[in-house]
Design a protein around this motif. Structure first.
Motif, PDB file in Angstrom:
ATOM      1  N   GLU A   1      73.263  46.227   4.242  1.00  0.00           N
ATOM      2  CA  GLU A   1      74.366  46.604   3.892  1.00  0.00           C
ATOM      3  C   GLU A   1      74.344  46.584   2.361  1.00  0.00           C
ATOM      4  O   GLU A   1      74.630  47.742   1.509  1.00  0.00           O
ATOM      5  CB  GLU A   1      75.657  45.499   4.131  1.00  0.00           C
ATOM      6  CG  GLU A   1      75.732  45.444   5.343  1.00  0.00           C
ATOM      7  CD  GLU A   1      76.604  47.218   5.473  1.00  0.00           C
ATOM      8  OE1 GLU A   1      76.500  47.090   5.016  1.00  0.00           O
ATOM      9  OE2 GLU A   1      76.394  47.307   7.338  1.00  0.00           O
ATOM     10  N   VAL A   2      73.584  45.941   1.983  1.00  0.00           N
ATOM     11  CA  VAL A   2      72.879  46.057  -0.011  1.00  0.00           C
ATOM     12  C   VAL A   2      71.903  47.628  -0.088  1.00  0.00           C
ATOM     13  O   VAL A   2      72.672  48.017  -1.138  1.00  0.00           O
ATOM     14  CB  VAL A   2      72.487  44.682  -0.624  1.00  0.00           C
ATOM     15  CG1 VAL A   2      72.214  44.814  -1.998  1.00  0.00           C
ATOM     16  CG2 VAL A   2      73.541  43.936  -0.207  1.00  0.00           C
ATOM     17  N   LEU A   3      71.143  47.065   0.430  1.00  0.00           N
ATOM     18  CA  LEU A   3      70.371  48.677   0.333  1.00  0.00           C
ATOM     19  C   LEU A   3      70.941  49.991   0.651  1.00  0.00           C
ATOM     20  O   LEU A   3      70.154  50.771  -0.204  1.00  0.00           O
ATOM     21  CB  LEU A   3      68.982  48.323   1.214  1.00  0.00           C
ATOM     22  CG  LEU A   3      68.360  47.270   0.912  1.00  0.00           C
ATOM     23  CD1 LEU A   3      67.177  47.282   2.609  1.00  0.00           C
ATOM     24  CD2 LEU A   3      67.326  47.739  -0.011  1.00  0.00           C
TER      25      LEU A   3
ATOM     26  N   PHE B   1      68.111  46.971  -4.501  1.00  0.00           N
ATOM     27  CA  PHE B   1      67.325  45.737  -3.556  1.00  0.00           C
ATOM     28  C   PHE B   1      68.528  44.702  -3.962  1.00  0.00           C
ATOM     29  O   PHE B   1      69.131  44.526  -4.213  1.00  0.00           O
ATOM     30  CB  PHE B   1      66.617  45.472  -4.272  1.00  0.00           C
ATOM     31  CG  PHE B   1      64.857  46.509  -3.949  1.00  0.00           C
ATOM     32  CD1 PHE B   1      64.141  45.606  -2.470  1.00  0.00           C
ATOM     33  CD2 PHE B   1      64.874  47.312  -4.895  1.00  0.00           C
ATOM     34  CE1 PHE B   1      63.550  47.286  -2.296  1.00  0.00           C
ATOM     35  CE2 PHE B   1      64.021  48.175  -3.992  1.00  0.00           C
ATOM     36  CZ  PHE B   1      63.313  48.585  -2.759  1.00  0.00           C
ATOM     37  N   PRO B   2      67.795  43.506  -2.938  1.00  0.00           N
ATOM     38  CA  PRO B   2      69.324  42.526  -2.995  1.00  0.00           C
ATOM     39  C   PRO B   2      68.283  41.347  -4.158  1.00  0.00           C
ATOM     40  O   PRO B   2      68.231  40.249  -3.412  1.00  0.00           O
ATOM     41  CB  PRO B   2      69.243  41.590  -1.271  1.00  0.00           C
ATOM     42  CG  PRO B   2      67.715  42.595  -0.706  1.00  0.00           C
ATOM     43  CD  PRO B   2      67.320  43.139  -1.481  1.00  0.00           C
TER      44      PRO B   2
ATOM     45  N   ALA C   1      63.915  54.123  -8.279  1.00  0.00           N
ATOM     46  CA  ALA C   1      65.446  54.577  -7.787  1.00  0.00           C
ATOM     47  C   ALA C   1      66.106  53.365  -7.458  1.00  0.00           C
ATOM     48  O   ALA C   1      67.301  53.618  -7.814  1.00  0.00           O
ATOM     49  CB  ALA C   1      64.605  55.469  -6.050  1.00  0.00           C
ATOM     50  N   MET C   2      65.571  52.566  -7.455  1.00  0.00           N
ATOM     51  CA  MET C   2      66.228  51.206  -6.808  1.00  0.00           C
ATOM     52  C   MET C   2      66.298  50.118  -7.924  1.00  0.00           C
ATOM     53  O   MET C   2      65.053  49.708  -7.963  1.00  0.00           O
ATOM     54  CB  MET C   2      65.849  51.061  -5.409  1.00  0.00           C
ATOM     55  CG  MET C   2      66.252  51.826  -4.635  1.00  0.00           C
ATOM     56  SD  MET C   2      66.033  51.400  -2.888  1.00  0.00           S
ATOM     57  CE  MET C   2      67.102  50.182  -2.214  1.00  0.00           C
ATOM     58  N   PRO C   3      66.940  49.587  -7.944  1.00  0.00           N
ATOM     59  CA  PRO C   3      67.466  48.453  -9.228  1.00  0.00           C
ATOM     60  C   PRO C   3      66.569  47.323  -8.295  1.00  0.00           C
ATOM     61  O   PRO C   3      66.653  47.552  -7.111  1.00  0.00           O
ATOM     62  CB  PRO C   3      68.444  47.990  -9.980  1.00  0.00           C
ATOM     63  CG  PRO C   3      68.800  49.450  -9.756  1.00  0.00           C
ATOM     64  CD  PRO C   3      68.837  50.341  -8.215  1.00  0.00           C
ATOM     65  N   GLY C   4      65.315  46.218  -8.995  1.00  0.00           N
ATOM     66  CA  GLY C   4      65.452  45.311  -8.829  1.00  0.00           C
ATOM     67  C   GLY C   4      64.123  45.149  -7.721  1.00  0.00           C
ATOM     68  O   GLY C   4      63.625  44.854  -6.367  1.00  0.00           O
TER      69      GLY C   4
END
Length: 452
Positions: A52-54, A59-60, A204-207
Motif C-alpha cells: 500500500e505504501v509502495l 518506500f516505507p 523515482a522513489m524517496p527512501g
C-alpha cells in the motif's frame, strides 16, 4: 528403453513436484492449517502494508521492518499482476510460479550432455522440507533469479552478471554469485545493472537507501548461531529478554551486542577466506562457478546474526545448481543442507514456541540445525579449496607461465561446451595446474568436434 526410462523418471519427478506443491498451496491458502505460528502473516500484514505504501511512489520510510534493497519493491508489488485475486493469494501463486521456473531451469541444464537431473531432484525434494514458509516469503523469487544467473554463467557471462546485479538489489546475497566468475564481462555487467537500477530507484522513489540503517541496527535473532550462547545462558540465570525486534524475534539484554559483533567478525573472516581462495585458485572448471557461490552463501548464512527459515531456500537452490554438474564436490554439503532444511521446519514453525522458550527441545533443534550448517560450510569450503587451488610443481614458482596456461585451459567452459567435452575417466585438469598433456589435448579436440 533408455529413453523410455528417462521419460518415466521425468514424469515421476514432475508428479512429485505437483503433489508436494499442492500440499504447500493448501497450507498457505489455509485449506489445511499447518501446526505452529501462522507463516502467512508476513504476507497478509507486513507485505501487504508495504504494498500500500509502495503504490504511492515511496518506500516505507517509517517502518523499521523494511530492511531490503530497493528492487525488493518489485516482488512486493508483483501481486498487482494478478488483480483478479486478493493480495495474499496472488503472492502465493507467484511464489509457485517462481518455484516452477527454478525446476524448469534445473531440468533444462540437467538434460544437457554431461549434466544430470540430480539437481532438479534436490530442488523438488528440498523445498517441501521447509514447509509452507517457502511460499510465504519472497525469497523463492530471489532464488529463481540466482539459479538463472548461475546456469547462464558458463556460457553467457554478461547475462549472468546482469542477473546477479539485479538479484543483489532484490536481497543483497546474490552478489556473492560473482565470487567464482573469471570473466570481467560478468563483473562489468553486474556493476552496470546494479548502478542503473539503483539510480532509477533513487530518482523515482524517496527512501531507496533507508534499509541500510534499519539493517545495521538488528540484533541477534533467536535462530542464529550466536543465539545458542543465550539459549544456554538462560538456564544459568542470564536476565535478558526475547522480543519481537526489527521484524524478527531477537535476544535483547546483557552481552547481546558483543555476540552480534562476534557474528560480524566471523562474517569478516569468511570474506577474508573467500578473497584468499579467489587469489590463489588456479583451476576454474565448469562447475566451479556454482560451487564457489554455494560455499560463499553458506559462509555468510551460517555466520549471520539472523538465520531465518527462508534463508534455507537460497542454499537448497544453489545446492541444486551444483548437483547439475556430475563432477561437483558438493554432494555431501548438499545432503547436509537438505538435512538442515528438515530440522528447520521442525524448529519453525512446528515447535517455534520451544525455541523461544529455550527449553531442551528447542535448544536441541537449534544445535542440530546450526551444527549441520557449520559442518556443511566446513566440508564445502575444504572441497572447493582442494579442487581449485593447485599445488605448484617442485621448483616452479606460483604464478609461472606454465601454471597460468593450465588455469586458462581449465577455465569455466570458455567455449560454452558442456561437460561432455571432457572424455570419461580423465581428470578435469592437470592436478598441478600445469598445461594439459598432448594426449589429453587430442582427445579433447576429438570430443569437441563430436560435441559440435
Amino acid at each position: 528403453m533408455h529413453r523410455t526410462d528417462g521419460t518415466r523418471s521425468l514424469a515421476g519427478l514432475l508428479a512429485l513436484w505437483g503433489a508436494t506443491r499442492l500440499v504447500l498451496l493448501l497450507a498457505v491458502f489455509k485449506v489445511y492449517v499447518f501446526p505452529g505460528p501462522d507463516v502467512t502473516s508476513d504476507v497478509l500484514v507486513i507485505y501487504q502494508g508495504w504494498y500500500e505504501v509502495l503504490r504511492t511512489g515511496t518506500f516505507p520510510l517509517d517502518d523499521v521492518t523494511w530492511q531490503y534493497p530497493p528492487a525488493a519493491a518489485l516482488p512486493i508489488l508483483s501481486p498487482a499482476l494478478l488483480s483478479f485475486l486478493d493480495y495474499a493469494h496472488a503472492f502465493f501463486v507467484l511464489a509457485l510460479v517462481a518455484d516452477l521456473a527454478v525446476l524448469a531451469l534445473l531440468l533444462g541444464t540437467g538434460t544437457r550432455p554431461g549434466r544430470t537431473v540430480r539437481g532438479a531432484r534436490v530442488w523438488v525434494a528440498g523445498v517441501p522440507l521447509l514447509g509452507p514458509t517457502v511460499y510465504a516469503r519472497y525469497d523463492v523469487m530471489v532464488t529463481a533469479v540466482a539459479v538463472a544467473a548461475l546456469i547462464a554463467g558458463t556460457r553467457r557471462p554478461r547475462l549472468m552478471g546482469a542477473l546477479a546485479g539485479f538479484g543483489a538489489l532484490l536481497k543483497v546475497w546474490p552478489a556473492l554469485l560473482l565470487i567464482g566468475a573469471v570473466r570481467r564481462r560478468a563483473w562489468a555487467a553486474a556493476a552496470v545493472t546494479a548502478g542503473v537500477l539503483t539510480t532509477l530507484f533513487a530518482l523515482a522513489m524517496p527512501g531507496a537507501f533507508a534499509f541500510l540503517t534499519f539493517q545495521r541496527d538488528r540484533g541477534t535473532e533467536v535462530e542464529s548461531l550466536g543465539a545458542l550462547v543465550f539459549h544456554v545462558a538462560r538456564h544459568f540465570g542470564w536476565d535478558g529478554q526475547v522480543l519481537l525486534n526489527y521484524g524478527s524475534v531477537e535476544f535483547l539484554g546483557p552481552y547481546v551486542d558483543a555476540v552480534s559483533t562476534g557474528a560480524l567478525a566471523l562474517t569478516g573472516i569468511a570474506f577474508g577466506w573467500l578473497l584468499l581462495w579467489r587469489m590463489t585458485a588456479t583451476r576454474f572448471l565448469p562447475h566451479t562457478l556454482a560451487d564457489a557461490a554455494f560455499v560463499a552463501v553458506l559462509m555468510f548464512t551460517t555466520t549471520s546474526r539472523v538465520i531465518s527459515p527462508q534463508y534455507m531456500v537460497w542454499l537448497v537452490g544453489l545446492a541444486a545448481v551444483c548437483l547439475c554438474f556430475r563432477r561437483t564436490g558438493m554432494r555431501v554439503p548438499a545432503a547436509l543442507v537438505l538435512s538442515a532444511s528438515c530440522v528447520t521446519m521442525l524448529e519453525f514453525p512446528l515447535w517455534f514456541s520451544h525455541v523461544v522458550a529455550s527449553d531442551p527441545l528447542g535448544v536441541t533443534l537449534l544445535f542440530v540445525r546450526n551444527g549441520l550448517l557449520v559442518l556443511a560450510t566446513l566440508v564445502a569450503a575444504r572441497r572447493l579449496w582442494r579442487t581449485t587451488v593447485a599445488r605448484p610443481r617442485p621448483g616452479t614458482p606460483r604464478g609461472s607461465a606454465g601454471e597460468r596456461e593450465g588455469a586458462s585451459h581449465a577455465d569455466a567452459d570458455p567455449q560454452g561446451l558442456p561437460d561432455a567435452a571432457d572424455p570419461p575417466g580423465l581428470p578435469d585438469a592437470d592436478p598441478r595446474g600445469g598445461p594439459l598433456s598432448g594426449a589429453r589435448r587430442g582427445l579433447t579436440s576429438r570430443a569437441s568436434r563430436g560435441a559440435g
